[in-house]
Motif scaffolding. Structure first.
Motif, PDB file in Angstrom:
ATOM      1  N   ARG A   7       0.859  -1.183   0.000  1.00 15.43           N
ATOM      2  CA  ARG A   7       0.000   0.000   0.000  1.00 15.43           C
ATOM      3  C   ARG A   7       0.892   1.228   0.000  1.00 15.43           C
ATOM      4  O   ARG A   7       2.064   1.146   0.340  1.00 15.43           O
ATOM      5  N   PRO A   8       0.348   2.361  -0.386  1.00  9.93           N
ATOM      6  CA  PRO A   8       1.173   3.578  -0.358  1.00  9.93           C
ATOM      7  C   PRO A   8       1.587   3.940   1.070  1.00  9.93           C
ATOM      8  O   PRO A   8       0.875   3.657   2.035  1.00  9.93           O
ATOM      9  N   ILE A   9       2.730   4.556   1.190  1.00  6.38           N
ATOM     10  CA  ILE A   9       3.180   5.101   2.471  1.00  6.38           C
ATOM     11  C   ILE A   9       2.227   6.232   2.852  1.00  6.38           C
ATOM     12  O   ILE A   9       1.869   7.057   2.023  1.00  6.38           O
ATOM     13  N   ARG A  10       1.827   6.249   4.119  1.00  3.48           N
ATOM     14  CA  ARG A  10       0.918   7.287   4.618  1.00  3.48           C
ATOM     15  C   ARG A  10       1.696   8.227   5.533  1.00  3.48           C
ATOM     16  O   ARG A  10       2.311   7.794   6.497  1.00  3.48           O
ATOM     17  N   VAL A  60      -0.851   6.200  10.068  1.00  2.00           N
ATOM     18  CA  VAL A  60       0.259   6.699   9.253  1.00  2.00           C
ATOM     19  C   VAL A  60       1.557   5.954   9.556  1.00  2.00           C
ATOM     20  O   VAL A  60       1.717   5.348  10.617  1.00  2.00           O
ATOM     21  N   ASP A  61       2.466   6.043   8.610  1.00  2.00           N
ATOM     22  CA  ASP A  61       3.799   5.470   8.751  1.00  2.00           C
ATOM     23  C   ASP A  61       4.796   6.519   9.223  1.00  2.00           C
ATOM     24  O   ASP A  61       5.843   6.174   9.779  1.00  2.00           O
ATOM     25  N   ALA A  62       4.480   7.782   8.967  1.00  2.00           N
ATOM     26  CA  ALA A  62       5.397   8.864   9.311  1.00  2.00           C
ATOM     27  C   ALA A  62       4.618  10.127   9.642  1.00  2.00           C
ATOM     28  O   ALA A  62       3.546  10.364   9.085  1.00  2.00           O
ATOM     29  N   ILE A  63       5.191  10.908  10.537  1.00  2.00           N
ATOM     30  CA  ILE A  63       4.660  12.225  10.891  1.00  2.00           C
ATOM     31  C   ILE A  63       5.746  13.229  10.537  1.00  2.00           C
ATOM     32  O   ILE A  63       6.896  13.083  10.965  1.00  2.00           O
ATOM     33  N   GLY A  64       5.369  14.243   9.783  1.00  2.00           N
ATOM     34  CA  GLY A  64       6.294  15.309   9.431  1.00  2.00           C
ATOM     35  C   GLY A  64       5.824  16.617  10.038  1.00  2.00           C
ATOM     36  O   GLY A  64       4.698  17.035   9.804  1.00  2.00           O
ATOM     37  N   THR A 124      15.130  14.300  -1.670  1.00  2.00           N
ATOM     38  CA  THR A 124      15.889  13.848  -0.501  1.00  2.00           C
ATOM     39  C   THR A 124      14.947  13.481   0.636  1.00  2.00           C
ATOM     40  O   THR A 124      15.118  12.455   1.299  1.00  2.00           O
ATOM     41  N   ILE A 125      13.941  14.311   0.854  1.00  2.84           N
ATOM     42  CA  ILE A 125      12.969  14.059   1.925  1.00  2.84           C
ATOM     43  C   ILE A 125      12.141  12.819   1.602  1.00  2.84           C
ATOM     44  O   ILE A 125      11.963  11.938   2.447  1.00  2.84           O
ATOM     45  N   ALA A 126      11.646  12.719   0.374  1.00  5.95           N
ATOM     46  CA  ALA A 126      10.839  11.562  -0.027  1.00  5.95           C
ATOM     47  C   ALA A 126      11.654  10.277   0.065  1.00  5.95           C
ATOM     48  O   ALA A 126      11.170   9.263   0.577  1.00  5.95           O
ATOM     49  N   ILE A 129      12.034   9.191   3.763  1.00  7.81           N
ATOM     50  CA  ILE A 129      10.810   8.588   4.310  1.00  7.81           C
ATOM     51  C   ILE A 129      10.598   7.196   3.727  1.00  7.81           C
ATOM     52  O   ILE A 129      10.306   6.243   4.464  1.00  7.81           O
ATOM     53  N   GLN A 130      10.763   7.052   2.423  1.00  5.76           N
ATOM     54  CA  GLN A 130      10.577   5.744   1.788  1.00  5.76           C
ATOM     55  C   GLN A 130      11.548   4.711   2.352  1.00  5.76           C
ATOM     56  O   GLN A 130      11.148   3.580   2.658  1.00  5.76           O
ATOM     57  N   SER A 131      12.800   5.079   2.514  1.00  5.77           N
ATOM     58  CA  SER A 131      13.801   4.151   3.048  1.00  5.77           C
ATOM     59  C   SER A 131      13.495   3.770   4.490  1.00  5.77           C
ATOM     60  O   SER A 131      13.576   2.597   4.866  1.00  5.77           O
TER      61      SER A 131
END
Length: 139
Positions: A7-10, A60-64, A124-126, A129-131
């Protein structure tokens, strides 16, 4: 074990406190969406509690966190404490804004991920997060 994403990263993007400068947060949100992530933008004047509750509700997987107010040494530790209290320890907390290098090191020591300065390339930011998500989250 296959670490491919099903699924897409949230990612939740938030502005905490009275900081009313949200252009950067909106640019980041759009860039992450363009990179294939699902992005939830909470808008201005969020409390740390509101951010963590939204992160839980949205799975979510990440909070920015976008922060330009100088309150980073209060906001990030509060977010980390609330996340730990709600057992949300497998979610990346990252962010950016005007944060001195010495403070970045202190925040990383308590569990905050990379913190990005203005002018950082969106890729760089994307990529970060993906890694991070590929390494730390189970789908």
């Amino acid at each position: 074990m296959d670490k491919s994403l099903v699924r897409p990263i949230r990612v939740l993007i938030a502005k905490v406190g009275l900081d009313g400068h949200d252009r950067g947060a909106k640019v980041i949100a759009t860039s992450l969406r363009d990179a294939g992530m699902e992005v939830i933008y909470t808008g201005l004047r969020q409390t740390p509690e509101m951010v963590v509750n939204a992160a839980l509700q949205e799975d979510v997987d990440a909070i920015g966190i976008s922060i330009l107010s100088g309150a980073h040494m209060t906001v990030f530790p509060k977010l980390i404490d609330i996340m730990k209290g709600k057992n949300l320890t497998n979610v990346l907390i990252t962010g950016g804004g005007i944060i001195p290098q010495g403070d970045i090191e202190k925040l990383k020591a308590i569990g905050v991920g990379e913190l990005f300065s203005p002018g950082t390339a969106m890729a760089t930011i994307a990529d970060y997060i993906q890694s991070w998500v590929a390494e730390h989250r189970n789908f």
